[in-house]
Design a protein around this motif. Structure first.
Motif, PDB file in Angstrom:
ATOM      1  N   TYR A 172       0.824  -1.210   0.000  1.00  0.00           N
ATOM      2  CA  TYR A 172       0.000   0.000   0.000  1.00  0.00           C
ATOM      3  C   TYR A 172       0.861   1.263   0.000  1.00  0.00           C
ATOM      4  N   TYR A 173       0.415   2.235  -0.767  1.00  0.00           N
ATOM      5  CA  TYR A 173       1.013   3.567  -0.781  1.00  0.00           C
ATOM      6  C   TYR A 173      -0.115   4.569  -0.624  1.00  0.00           C
ATOM      7  N   TRP A 174       0.224   5.852  -0.451  1.00  0.00           N
ATOM      8  CA  TRP A 174      -0.833   6.846  -0.351  1.00  0.00           C
ATOM      9  C   TRP A 174      -0.467   8.065  -1.178  1.00  0.00           C
ATOM     10  N   SER A 175      -1.495   8.804  -1.556  1.00  0.00           N
ATOM     11  CA  SER A 175      -1.272  10.013  -2.344  1.00  0.00           C
ATOM     12  C   SER A 175      -2.396  11.015  -2.081  1.00  0.00           C
ATOM     13  N   ASP A 176      -2.054  12.294  -2.149  1.00  0.00           N
ATOM     14  CA  ASP A 176      -3.082  13.340  -2.127  1.00  0.00           C
ATOM     15  C   ASP A 176      -3.161  14.040  -3.479  1.00  0.00           C
ATOM     16  N   ASP A 177      -2.702  13.350  -4.511  1.00  0.00           N
ATOM     17  CA  ASP A 177      -2.836  13.839  -5.884  1.00  0.00           C
ATOM     18  C   ASP A 177      -4.120  13.239  -6.456  1.00  0.00           C
ATOM     19  N   TYR A 178      -5.137  14.072  -6.642  1.00  0.00           N
ATOM     20  CA  TYR A 178      -6.439  13.594  -7.095  1.00  0.00           C
ATOM     21  C   TYR A 178      -6.642  13.753  -8.598  1.00  0.00           C
ATOM     22  N   SER A 179      -5.562  14.015  -9.320  1.00  0.00           N
ATOM     23  CA  SER A 179      -5.704  14.283 -10.756  1.00  0.00           C
ATOM     24  C   SER A 179      -5.995  13.009 -11.530  1.00  0.00           C
ATOM     25  N   ALA A 180      -6.691  13.176 -12.649  1.00  0.00           N
ATOM     26  CA  ALA A 180      -6.954  12.048 -13.540  1.00  0.00           C
ATOM     27  C   ALA A 180      -5.650  11.461 -14.052  1.00  0.00           C
ATOM     28  N   GLU A 181      -4.666  12.317 -14.299  1.00  0.00           N
ATOM     29  CA  GLU A 181      -3.390  11.848 -14.828  1.00  0.00           C
ATOM     30  C   GLU A 181      -2.703  10.884 -13.852  1.00  0.00           C
ATOM     31  N   PHE A 182      -2.717  11.234 -12.544  1.00  0.00           N
ATOM     32  CA  PHE A 182      -2.090  10.360 -11.555  1.00  0.00           C
ATOM     33  C   PHE A 182      -2.831   9.035 -11.466  1.00  0.00           C
ATOM     34  N   TYR A 183      -4.157   9.095 -11.418  1.00  0.00           N
ATOM     35  CA  TYR A 183      -4.967   7.883 -11.286  1.00  0.00           C
ATOM     36  C   TYR A 183      -4.693   6.929 -12.440  1.00  0.00           C
ATOM     37  N   ILE A 184      -4.673   7.472 -13.661  1.00  0.00           N
ATOM     38  CA  ILE A 184      -4.446   6.634 -14.841  1.00  0.00           C
ATOM     39  C   ILE A 184      -3.039   6.056 -14.838  1.00  0.00           C
ATOM     40  N   THR A 185      -2.038   6.872 -14.477  1.00  0.00           N
ATOM     41  CA  THR A 185      -0.661   6.385 -14.451  1.00  0.00           C
ATOM     42  C   THR A 185      -0.496   5.245 -13.455  1.00  0.00           C
ATOM     43  N   ALA A 186      -1.095   5.386 -12.267  1.00  0.00           N
ATOM     44  CA  ALA A 186      -1.020   4.320 -11.267  1.00  0.00           C
ATOM     45  C   ALA A 186      -1.677   3.048 -11.802  1.00  0.00           C
ATOM     46  N   ALA A 187      -2.826   3.206 -12.458  1.00  0.00           N
ATOM     47  CA  ALA A 187      -3.523   2.048 -13.024  1.00  0.00           C
ATOM     48  C   ALA A 187      -2.685   1.371 -14.100  1.00  0.00           C
ATOM     49  N   GLN A 188      -2.018   2.164 -14.927  1.00  0.00           N
ATOM     50  CA  GLN A 188      -1.187   1.601 -15.996  1.00  0.00           C
ATOM     51  C   GLN A 188      -0.014   0.799 -15.433  1.00  0.00           C
ATOM     52  N   CYS A 189       0.427   1.147 -14.234  1.00  0.00           N
ATOM     53  CA  CYS A 189       1.548   0.432 -13.604  1.00  0.00           C
ATOM     54  C   CYS A 189       1.095  -0.797 -12.819  1.00  0.00           C
ATOM     55  N   GLY A 190      -0.209  -1.080 -12.821  1.00  0.00           N
ATOM     56  CA  GLY A 190      -0.719  -2.263 -12.149  1.00  0.00           C
ATOM     57  C   GLY A 190      -1.283  -2.013 -10.763  1.00  0.00           C
ATOM     58  N   PHE A 191      -1.272  -0.756 -10.295  1.00  0.00           N
ATOM     59  CA  PHE A 191      -1.855  -0.422  -9.003  1.00  0.00           C
ATOM     60  C   PHE A 191      -3.379  -0.380  -9.100  1.00  0.00           C
ATOM     61  N   ILE A 192      -4.057  -0.849  -8.062  1.00  0.00           N
ATOM     62  CA  ILE A 192      -5.495  -0.656  -7.919  1.00  0.00           C
ATOM     63  C   ILE A 192      -5.692   0.361  -6.802  1.00  0.00           C
ATOM     64  N   THR A 193      -6.330   1.477  -7.113  1.00  0.00           N
ATOM     65  CA  THR A 193      -6.422   2.588  -6.167  1.00  0.00           C
ATOM     66  C   THR A 193      -7.787   2.627  -5.494  1.00  0.00           C
ATOM     67  N   THR A 194      -7.791   2.580  -4.162  1.00  0.00           N
ATOM     68  CA  THR A 194      -8.997   2.820  -3.376  1.00  0.00           C
ATOM     69  C   THR A 194      -8.797   4.128  -2.611  1.00  0.00           C
ATOM     70  N   SER A 195      -9.541   4.332  -1.525  1.00  0.00           N
ATOM     71  CA  SER A 195      -9.397   5.592  -0.789  1.00  0.00           C
ATOM     72  C   SER A 195      -9.813   5.418   0.666  1.00  0.00           C
ATOM     73  N   MET A 196      -9.472   6.401   1.473  1.00  0.00           N
ATOM     74  CA  MET A 196      -9.923   6.467   2.862  1.00  0.00           C
ATOM     75  C   MET A 196      -9.874   7.932   3.284  1.00  0.00           C
ATOM     76  N   TYR A 197     -10.549   8.237   4.379  1.00  0.00           N
ATOM     77  CA  TYR A 197     -10.463   9.570   4.958  1.00  0.00           C
ATOM     78  C   TYR A 197      -9.588   9.517   6.203  1.00  0.00           C
ATOM     79  N   LYS A 198      -8.665  10.452   6.308  1.00  0.00           N
ATOM     80  CA  LYS A 198      -7.833  10.613   7.502  1.00  0.00           C
ATOM     81  C   LYS A 198      -7.920  12.062   7.930  1.00  0.00           C
ATOM     82  N   GLU A 199      -8.429  12.273   9.145  1.00  0.00           N
ATOM     83  CA  GLU A 199      -8.645  13.628   9.663  1.00  0.00           C
ATOM     84  C   GLU A 199      -9.448  14.453   8.665  1.00  0.00           C
TER      85      GLU A 199
END
Length: 208
Positions: free
Chosen positions: A5-32
């Motif tokens: 698991y890794y985390w990011s506060d980059d909510y851009s479409a570009e980041f999401y797509i790049t992570a997906a292309q590398c094989g990551f499956i991205t979910t989310s959570m709320y912290k504070e």
């Protein structure tokens, strides 16, 4: 290879797509009260080759009854709502949906990425009975999360949706189905096999 698991506060479409292309499956959570994206590169994956699907007699009967049809990207907002209601503490939330919507508005079918809203519709009533969201990269489809109607009347409709989706993906030229975490038994019952991360990534980069 020791982390998943890794985390990011980059909510851009570009980041999401790049992570997906590398094989990551991205979910989310709320912290504070702040949204955190959680890209995961899993230790193991459930992968399915479409010709290896296992279809039970109950599902074949439902197919032959022809009471349901599969649609793609026709009722996306309704699918989002039903997924959120189906899962307690769902990681699918309004901010995550905004990211997916920004992809659909600007980037869908660009950069080798295509979003899917999968919808099983009861023909007689036009009710949305089961569905999921996911995405295609190259010739691989990745499931994210889904729902099914818990009414006894619709027993096995979740499995029916998966079987009809299998046919749809195969007919549209895809080669592999990434079902994510292998711990849920229904994935193995469907015909998926478990791959470790190294073997998954080898198949991933051969097919994207």
């Amino acid at each position: 290879m020791q982390e998943n698991y890794y985390w990011s506060d980059d909510y851009s479409a570009e980041f999401y797509i790049t992570a997906a292309q590398c094989g990551f499956i991205t979910t989310s959570m709320y912290k504070e009260e702040k949204l955190i994206l959680l890209p995961e590169i899993q230790f193991e994956y459930a992968l399915m080759k479409f010709d290896e699907i296992k279809i039970s007699k109950k599902i074949r009967k439902l197919i032959n009854e022809n009471k349901y049809e599969l649609k793609i990207n026709q009722r996306t907002k309704e699918v989002y709502k039903k997924i959120i209601n189906y899962h307690k503490d769902s990681w699918l939330n309004d901010e995550y949906i905004n990211i997916l919507n920004s992809i659909n508005d600007k980037y869908n079918q660009v950069s080798n990425f295509k979003f899917y809203s999968v919808e099983l519709i009861e023909k007689e009533t036009n009710l949305l009975i089961s569905g999921e969201i996911g995405y295609q990269i190259g010739t691989i489809y990745t499931s994210l999360t889904g729902f099914t109607n818990r009414d006894k009347k619709y027993n096995n409709c979740g499995k029916l949706q998966l079987v009809l989706l299998n046919y749809y993906l195969k007919d549209n030229g895809l080669k592999l189905w990434n079902l994510g975490h292998p711990q849920l038994q229904y994935k193995l019952d469907l015909g998926a096999k478990i791959y470790n991360r190294a073997d998954f990534l080898k198949l991933w980069y051969e097919n994207i």
